[in-house]
Design a protein around this motif. Sequence first.
Motif, PDB file in Angstrom:
ATOM      1  N   VAL A 169       0.841  -1.197   0.000  1.00  6.52           N
ATOM      2  CA  VAL A 169       0.000   0.000   0.000  1.00  6.52           C
ATOM      3  C   VAL A 169       0.874   1.244   0.000  1.00  6.52           C
ATOM      4  O   VAL A 169       0.672   2.191  -0.784  1.00  6.52           O
ATOM      5  CB  VAL A 169      -0.934   0.000   1.225  1.00  6.52           C
ATOM      6  N   GLU A 170       1.855   1.274   0.865  1.00  4.77           N
ATOM      7  CA  GLU A 170       2.706   2.456   0.974  1.00  4.77           C
ATOM      8  C   GLU A 170       3.588   2.627  -0.259  1.00  4.77           C
ATOM      9  O   GLU A 170       3.902   3.747  -0.672  1.00  4.77           O
ATOM     10  CB  GLU A 170       3.531   2.380   2.246  1.00  4.77           C
ATOM     11  N   LEU A 171       3.968   1.506  -0.857  1.00  2.00           N
ATOM     12  CA  LEU A 171       4.742   1.564  -2.092  1.00  2.00           C
ATOM     13  C   LEU A 171       3.929   2.206  -3.204  1.00  2.00           C
ATOM     14  O   LEU A 171       4.447   3.020  -3.992  1.00  2.00           O
ATOM     15  CB  LEU A 171       5.154   0.139  -2.482  1.00  2.00           C
ATOM     16  N   GLY A 172       2.626   1.856  -3.266  1.00  2.00           N
ATOM     17  CA  GLY A 172       1.765   2.447  -4.281  1.00  2.00           C
ATOM     18  C   GLY A 172       1.693   3.957  -4.160  1.00  2.00           C
ATOM     19  O   GLY A 172       1.705   4.686  -5.165  1.00  2.00           O
ATOM     20  N   GLY A 173       1.619   4.466  -2.932  1.00  2.00           N
ATOM     21  CA  GLY A 173       1.566   5.907  -2.725  1.00  2.00           C
ATOM     22  C   GLY A 173       2.825   6.612  -3.192  1.00  2.00           C
ATOM     23  O   GLY A 173       2.761   7.736  -3.708  1.00  2.00           O
ATOM     24  N   ARG A 174       3.967   5.957  -3.042  1.00  2.00           N
ATOM     25  CA  ARG A 174       5.223   6.560  -3.476  1.00  2.00           C
ATOM     26  C   ARG A 174       5.399   6.475  -4.991  1.00  2.00           C
ATOM     27  O   ARG A 174       6.016   7.338  -5.612  1.00  2.00           O
ATOM     28  CB  ARG A 174       6.392   5.883  -2.767  1.00  2.00           C
ATOM     29  N   MET A 175       4.861   5.428  -5.585  1.00  2.00           N
ATOM     30  CA  MET A 175       5.017   5.255  -7.027  1.00  2.00           C
ATOM     31  C   MET A 175       4.077   6.147  -7.832  1.00  2.00           C
ATOM     32  O   MET A 175       4.438   6.622  -8.912  1.00  2.00           O
ATOM     33  CB  MET A 175       4.744   3.788  -7.405  1.00  2.00           C
ATOM     34  N   GLU A 224       2.153   9.010  -6.738  1.00  2.00           N
ATOM     35  CA  GLU A 224       1.725  10.261  -6.118  1.00  2.00           C
ATOM     36  C   GLU A 224       1.195  11.210  -7.192  1.00  2.00           C
ATOM     37  O   GLU A 224       1.743  11.326  -8.288  1.00  2.00           O
ATOM     38  CB  GLU A 224       2.896  10.911  -5.388  1.00  2.00           C
ATOM     39  N   GLY A 225       0.085  11.881  -6.860  1.00  2.00           N
ATOM     40  CA  GLY A 225      -0.545  12.780  -7.816  1.00  2.00           C
ATOM     41  C   GLY A 225      -1.756  12.168  -8.486  1.00  2.00           C
ATOM     42  O   GLY A 225      -2.597  12.880  -9.034  1.00  2.00           O
ATOM     43  N   TYR A 226      -1.869  10.840  -8.430  1.00  6.03           N
ATOM     44  CA  TYR A 226      -3.059  10.157  -8.922  1.00  6.03           C
ATOM     45  C   TYR A 226      -4.014   9.940  -7.746  1.00  6.03           C
ATOM     46  O   TYR A 226      -3.597   9.908  -6.588  1.00  6.03           O
ATOM     47  CB  TYR A 226      -2.681   8.809  -9.543  1.00  6.03           C
ATOM     48  N   PRO A 227      -5.318   9.778  -8.017  1.00  5.04           N
ATOM     49  CA  PRO A 227      -6.266   9.563  -6.907  1.00  5.04           C
ATOM     50  C   PRO A 227      -5.874   8.344  -6.079  1.00  5.04           C
ATOM     51  O   PRO A 227      -5.527   7.290  -6.624  1.00  5.04           O
ATOM     52  CB  PRO A 227      -7.609   9.347  -7.617  1.00  5.04           C
TER      53      PRO A 227
END
Length: 391
Positions: A294-300, A302-305
Motif C-alpha cells: 500500500v505504501e509503495l503504491g503511494g510513493r510510485m 503520487e498525484g493520482y487519486p
Amino acid sequence: MTAVYESPEFVRLFNTYTADPDSIGRRLGRAYAAAARDTPLLVATGADFALYPGSGKAPQVVGYRLSPRGFKELTAVSHLGPAVASLVYLRTALGDASWRPDAERLLAEVKNSRAANSAQLWRERIAVEAYQGREQQIAAMVDYTCAVTARYLTAALDDEDYLNPETLRADFLEGGGAPLPVPVNHVMVATFFLAGLDISFRIGRWLRAQEIDWERAMVLIAGRQGRPTAGVTWTSSSVATLILGASAHRLPLERMYLAPHAPTFASPRDGDLSEVVALEGQLRGVWCATRVTVELGGRMFEGYPRYAPASVSFPDVHDPAVTEISEMPAVRTRDDMRSLVTRLRMVMEDPRQLLSGAVTDLAVEALGQADWDPADVYVPGLTDVHYPTDL
C-alpha cells in the motif's frame, strides 16, 4: 505433452523481485516487519482474539464465539425459524418424506427445552453477565417461542398439507393478532441482537482494557469467519464491526485487513499459548507485507487519486420501490422491524454476509451510546414486548 519453455535468464529476473525467498519484495516485507516489531498487533480468528503487544511481550488471548455462556441455548432458539422453514422446503420443494421424522424429533426437543426453560435457569445456571436483569423476559420469550413452534409442528404432523410456505409465514414467522401475538421473526431479531450484545460487551470491555493505541495498531482478521464465502470485507464482517465499535472508530479502516488465507491458531487449552506465540512472526508478516505494498503504491503514483475504503449506502426498505438490496438496510428506529427482518433475509441470501452479522453493528452502536452498559440497551423484539406464557 510438450514441456513449457522458460527462459532461465527471465526466470532469474522474475525471482529477483517476486518469487525467491530472498527476493527484493520479500526483503522489503521483512524490513517493514522489523521496523514495526514494537507496534501492537490485534488478530481475530474465527473463535478468538489475540493481542500481540509487540517488543517480544507475551500475547493475550480471549475467546468470543464458541465457548461463551448461553451461546448454544440462545442460538437453539434463533434457529427454530430456519429449522421449521427447512421442513417446509423438504416437503414442498423436494418432496422428501424425511420431513416427518425430523419434525417429530424437533417437536420432542422443543418440548424438552420448554420444560427446562426458566428465569432461574437463565439467571443462575447460564448466567450471562450482559443479560442481567433480563432473565425473566428471556425466559418468557423462549417459553412462547417453544409453545408456538410446538403448536405449528403438531398441526403439520396431524395434516401434512398444512406444512406449506403460506402457513409458515402467516401462522409462524409473521402472524400478528390473537393466534400469534409476537411473530417469530421478531424473536429471531431479539435473539440475534442478544448474542451480538453479549459478544460486543465482553470483547469490547476486553479491548478497551488493553488501552490499545488504535491510530497505529495493526489489525488482522485471519482465516475463515463463519461460512466459507462470508465475512471477507469489512462491511460484511461482524468481527470488523465489533473492533471498530470498541475502538470508538479511532481505528483507521486502512489499518485493518481481512485475510481469509492467513494462518490461524487453535483456541488455547489450559493456558498454553505456545501456538499463539509461534505464529506471531507469520501474522505480523502477513499484515506488514500487505501494508508495505500500500505504501509503495503511494510513493510510485503520487498525484493520482488514492484508494480509500468506500462509504456504504444503506437503502430504505420502507420505500415501496425498493424490492432488492445489495447492502444492509438502514434502520429508522430501534424497533424498525421491517428493516430488521430484512436484515435477517439478507444475511441468509447474500453469501458475503456472516449470519451473525444481521444486527451486530446495531448492538455495538447501542452499547457505545449506553457507555457500554448492556442494561441500558434497547433490545428490539424483547424490550417492552409482552410474551404470553399461557399458550
